[in-house]
Design a protein around this motif. Structure first.
Motif, short mmCIF file in Angstrom:
data_model
loop_
_atom_site.label_atom_id
_atom_site.label_comp_id
_atom_site.label_asym_id
_atom_site.label_seq_id
_atom_site.Cartn_x
_atom_site.Cartn_y
_atom_site.Cartn_z
N GLY A 110 0.79 -1.23 0.00
CA GLY A 110 0.00 0.00 0.00
C GLY A 110 0.82 1.27 0.00
O GLY A 110 0.26 2.37 -0.05
N LEU A 111 2.14 1.17 0.05
CA LEU A 111 3.01 2.35 0.12
C LEU A 111 3.88 2.44 -1.13
O LEU A 111 4.25 1.43 -1.72
CB LEU A 111 3.88 2.29 1.37
CG LEU A 111 3.11 2.19 2.69
CD1 LEU A 111 4.07 2.04 3.85
CD2 LEU A 111 2.22 3.41 2.90
N ARG A 112 4.25 3.67 -1.50
CA ARG A 112 5.06 3.86 -2.70
C ARG A 112 6.53 4.10 -2.40
O ARG A 112 7.36 4.01 -3.30
CB ARG A 112 4.53 5.05 -3.50
CG ARG A 112 3.14 4.82 -4.04
CD ARG A 112 2.64 5.99 -4.85
NE ARG A 112 3.10 7.26 -4.33
CZ ARG A 112 3.35 8.33 -5.07
NH1 ARG A 112 3.18 8.29 -6.36
NH2 ARG A 112 3.76 9.45 -4.52
N GLY A 113 6.89 4.44 -1.16
CA GLY A 113 8.26 4.80 -0.84
C GLY A 113 8.97 3.75 -0.02
O GLY A 113 8.35 2.95 0.67
N GLY A 135 10.07 5.90 -14.71
CA GLY A 135 9.69 7.09 -13.96
C GLY A 135 9.92 7.00 -12.47
O GLY A 135 9.48 7.87 -11.71
N LEU A 136 10.66 5.98 -12.05
CA LEU A 136 10.97 5.79 -10.63
C LEU A 136 11.71 7.02 -10.10
O LEU A 136 12.63 7.52 -10.74
CB LEU A 136 11.84 4.55 -10.47
CG LEU A 136 12.06 4.01 -9.07
CD1 LEU A 136 10.76 3.45 -8.51
CD2 LEU A 136 13.10 2.89 -9.12
N GLU A 137 11.28 7.53 -8.95
CA GLU A 137 11.96 8.68 -8.33
C GLU A 137 12.97 8.14 -7.34
O GLU A 137 12.66 7.26 -6.54
CB GLU A 137 10.94 9.56 -7.62
CG GLU A 137 11.55 10.79 -6.98
CD GLU A 137 10.51 11.67 -6.30
OE1 GLU A 137 10.93 12.57 -5.56
OE2 GLU A 137 9.30 11.45 -6.49
N LEU A 185 22.37 6.43 1.30
CA LEU A 185 20.97 6.13 1.55
C LEU A 185 20.22 6.42 0.25
O LEU A 185 20.39 7.49 -0.34
CB LEU A 185 20.41 6.99 2.68
CG LEU A 185 18.95 6.72 3.02
CD1 LEU A 185 18.81 5.33 3.67
CD2 LEU A 185 18.43 7.78 3.96
N LEU A 186 19.42 5.47 -0.17
CA LEU A 186 18.62 5.61 -1.38
C LEU A 186 17.15 5.60 -0.98
O LEU A 186 16.67 4.63 -0.39
CB LEU A 186 18.92 4.46 -2.34
CG LEU A 186 18.06 4.34 -3.58
CD1 LEU A 186 18.28 5.54 -4.50
CD2 LEU A 186 18.37 3.05 -4.32
N ALA A 187 16.46 6.69 -1.27
CA ALA A 187 15.01 6.75 -1.08
C ALA A 187 14.39 6.52 -2.45
O ALA A 187 14.74 7.20 -3.42
CB ALA A 187 14.59 8.10 -0.52
N VAL A 188 13.51 5.55 -2.53
CA VAL A 188 12.87 5.17 -3.79
C VAL A 188 11.38 5.43 -3.66
O VAL A 188 10.75 5.01 -2.68
CB VAL A 188 13.12 3.68 -4.11
CG1 VAL A 188 12.44 3.27 -5.39
CG2 VAL A 188 14.62 3.39 -4.17
#
Length: 191
Positions: A110-113, A135-137, A185-188
């Motif tokens: 349910g989460l995108r990050g 389009g991945l941020e 650190l990688l935030a996706v």
């Protein structure tokens, strides 16, 4: 105690999951090979846990299946808890490339990050021919060392404390520019 000849338990579960994803699509090894650009023999060996898949191989398969690497790896781990202690955070190693990946906050459907801690040894060079999800941020924050990141035609030289935000549409490359390696650190964030 596991000997070097025994498959890693994570690789065994990962191989089974990869086989299940392919079967779920109704694809033969040949069809998956055409879609991913990975040879049938390599795909077969990865599904049987005869080899430990590299980050590049997993990235190609994630692109075919429309998943991030964290999503795929979380599917072979237990369901995530609201708090994940350091000792319980899944760690995956690509020994061939010198890449270690810790899932700090395993993804939830349910989460995108998600947050990932990455380590590259000195001289490590990871090239991905496509994003796992178009389009991945990504936000890359350098904690120690230095990292050169190439996205498309643009190269970024990052040092400790620097943070790069980018949307990934095409090839990327991560090169460790520090003699002592790099930790970041990688935030996706999925689109």
């Amino acid at each position: 105690m596991r000997s070097d000849d025994d498959p890693d338990p994570v690789d065994t579960r990962l191989g089974a999951r990869l086989a299940g994803l392919r079967a779920g699509q109704g694809w033969s090894l040949g069809e998956l090979a055409e879609r991913s650009g990975v040879s049938r023999s390599t795909l077969s060996r990865a599904e049987r846990a005869e080899i430990s898949p590299t980050a590049s191989l997993l990235n190609r398969l994630c692109a075919v299946y429309g998943r991030t690497m964290s999503q795929l790896l979380s599917e072979v781990e237990a369901a995530p808890e609201p708090v994940v202690r350091t000792a319980d955070q899944p760690v995956w190693r690509d020994r061939a490339s010198g890449f270690t990946r810790r899932s700090v906050s395993p993804p939830h459907s349910g989460l995108r990050g998600e947050l990932v801690e990455g380590h590259l040894t000195a001289g490590a060079d990871l090239a991905y021919d496509r994003p796992p999800v178009a389009g991945l941020e990504q936000h890359i924050w350098i904690l120690e060392g230095a990292l050169d990141v190439t996205a498309g035609e643009t190269e970024h030289h990052l040092r400790a404390g620097d943070c790069l935000r980018m949307r990934v549409w095409g090839p990327t490359r991560f090169r460790c520019a520090a003699p002592g390696g790099v930790r970041y650190l990688l935030a996706v964030v999925r689109p």
